[in-house]
Scaffold this motif. Structure first.
Motif, mmCIF file in Angstrom:
data_model
loop_
_atom_site.group_PDB
_atom_site.id
_atom_site.type_symbol
_atom_site.label_atom_id
_atom_site.label_comp_id
_atom_site.label_asym_id
_atom_site.label_seq_id
_atom_site.Cartn_x
_atom_site.Cartn_y
_atom_site.Cartn_z
ATOM 1 N N LEU A 90 0.777 -1.233 -0.120
ATOM 2 C CA LEU A 90 -0.038 -0.010 0.014
ATOM 3 C C LEU A 90 1.010 1.148 0.029
ATOM 4 O O LEU A 90 1.810 1.360 0.826
ATOM 5 N N ALA A 91 0.603 2.269 -0.887
ATOM 6 C CA ALA A 91 1.438 3.472 -1.016
ATOM 7 C C ALA A 91 0.713 4.423 0.262
ATOM 8 O O ALA A 91 -0.382 3.957 0.559
ATOM 9 N N PRO A 92 1.601 5.000 0.589
ATOM 10 C CA PRO A 92 0.975 5.856 1.646
ATOM 11 C C PRO A 92 -0.136 6.757 0.976
ATOM 12 O O PRO A 92 -0.408 7.266 -0.109
ATOM 13 N N GLY A 93 -1.406 6.901 1.929
ATOM 14 C CA GLY A 93 -2.706 7.533 1.381
ATOM 15 C C GLY A 93 -3.666 7.092 2.462
ATOM 16 O O GLY A 93 -3.389 6.555 3.531
ATOM 17 N N GLU A 94 -5.018 7.426 1.969
ATOM 18 C CA GLU A 94 -6.231 7.026 2.658
ATOM 19 C C GLU A 94 -6.874 5.726 2.118
ATOM 20 O O GLU A 94 -6.891 5.757 1.090
ATOM 21 N N TYR A 95 -7.118 4.948 2.994
ATOM 22 C CA TYR A 95 -7.884 3.758 2.756
ATOM 23 C C TYR A 95 -8.839 3.260 3.774
ATOM 24 O O TYR A 95 -8.918 3.965 4.744
ATOM 25 N N ALA A 96 -9.756 2.620 3.267
ATOM 26 C CA ALA A 96 -11.138 2.155 4.108
ATOM 27 C C ALA A 96 -11.029 0.491 4.301
ATOM 28 O O ALA A 96 -10.521 -0.231 3.219
ATOM 29 N N PHE A 97 -10.962 0.001 5.378
ATOM 30 C CA PHE A 97 -10.596 -1.490 5.669
ATOM 31 C C PHE A 97 -12.186 -1.881 6.246
ATOM 32 O O PHE A 97 -12.802 -1.245 7.211
ATOM 33 N N ALA A 98 -12.497 -3.239 5.652
ATOM 34 C CA ALA A 98 -13.424 -3.957 6.244
ATOM 35 C C ALA A 98 -12.772 -5.260 6.676
ATOM 36 O O ALA A 98 -12.240 -5.930 5.878
ATOM 37 N N ALA A 99 -13.221 -5.712 7.733
ATOM 38 C CA ALA A 99 -12.542 -7.053 8.265
ATOM 39 C C ALA A 99 -13.729 -7.958 8.720
ATOM 40 O O ALA A 99 -14.861 -7.450 9.387
ATOM 41 N N TYR A 100 -13.532 -9.294 8.660
ATOM 42 C CA TYR A 100 -14.452 -10.147 9.351
ATOM 43 C C TYR A 100 -13.695 -11.574 10.003
ATOM 44 O O TYR A 100 -12.735 -11.854 9.318
ATOM 45 N N LEU A 101 -14.487 -11.979 11.042
ATOM 46 C CA LEU A 101 -13.860 -13.328 11.517
ATOM 47 C C LEU A 101 -14.492 -14.581 10.733
ATOM 48 O O LEU A 101 -15.757 -14.283 10.843
ATOM 49 N N ASP A 102 -13.842 -15.260 10.070
ATOM 50 C CA ASP A 102 -14.380 -16.345 9.048
ATOM 51 C C ASP A 102 -14.687 -17.527 10.267
ATOM 52 O O ASP A 102 -13.825 -18.451 10.274
ATOM 53 N N GLU A 103 -15.604 -17.564 10.920
ATOM 54 C CA GLU A 103 -15.794 -18.397 12.118
ATOM 55 C C GLU A 103 -15.976 -19.964 11.559
ATOM 56 O O GLU A 103 -15.597 -20.871 12.184
ATOM 57 N N ASN A 104 -16.628 -20.150 10.696
ATOM 58 C CA ASN A 104 -16.562 -21.441 10.030
ATOM 59 C C ASN A 104 -15.777 -21.911 9.183
ATOM 60 O O ASN A 104 -15.637 -22.940 8.392
#
Length: 156
Positions: A90-104
């Motif tokens: 990732l180059a320096p800058g602004e990003y948005a992140f989405a994460a999830y726990l893959d429980e299964n």
């Protein structure tokens, strides 16, 4: 007057103690920092077994947010309930992140049949918690640069 001054000193001291404890929470993730790259630290605020997969999606613009990912990553939770994901490309800058726990462990964010609400823990960067609508890029974007640690907290 002295009584008011005493109360003010007490409140200032209490505020300083709170500020110190808040900085300790942030500094807990400094151990994951890498001066050569940014790192995402996805943690759980509940007991989740070590070894469970965490999946992270990265978005680089408002028009692509939640539609077309810049990139995707995955890692597993360590014994502390934290998954560390290097962001070297990732180059320096602004990003948005989405994460999830893959429980299964199926590699897919499982959703309910009604309204499509996630069945697995999901979190967004910048601490955004969606209520009745999808998040917006501007609400979830964070600045990323080498040495920074983006902390995302999954809630049960």
């Amino acid at each position: 007057m002295r009584k008011l001054l005493g109360i003010g000193v007490f409140l200032a001291a209490a505020g300083a103690a709170h500020a110190d404890s808040a900085s300790r929470d942030v500094s807990a993730f400094e151990k994951y920092a890498d001066p050569l790259q940014a790192v995402a630290a996805v943690k759980t605020d509940f007991d989740a077994p070590a070894g469970q997969a965490v999946r992270l999606t990265i978005y680089d613009s408002e028009d692509r947010f939640l539609h077309e990912a810049h990139s995707k990553r995955q890692a597993v939770l360590n014994e502390d309930g934290v998954a560390i994901l290097p962001l070297a490309d990732l180059a320096p800058g602004e990003y948005a992140f989405a994460a999830y726990l893959d429980e299964n462990g199926d590699g897919v964010l499982n959703r309910g049949k009604i309204l499509g609400r996630p069945k697995e823990p999901v979190a967004f960067s910048n601490g955004f918690v969606p209520k009745l609508r999808k998040p917006r890029y501007n609400e979830t974007k964070v600045s990323v640069a080498p040495g920074s640690v983006v902390v995302i907290t999954l809630k049960d």
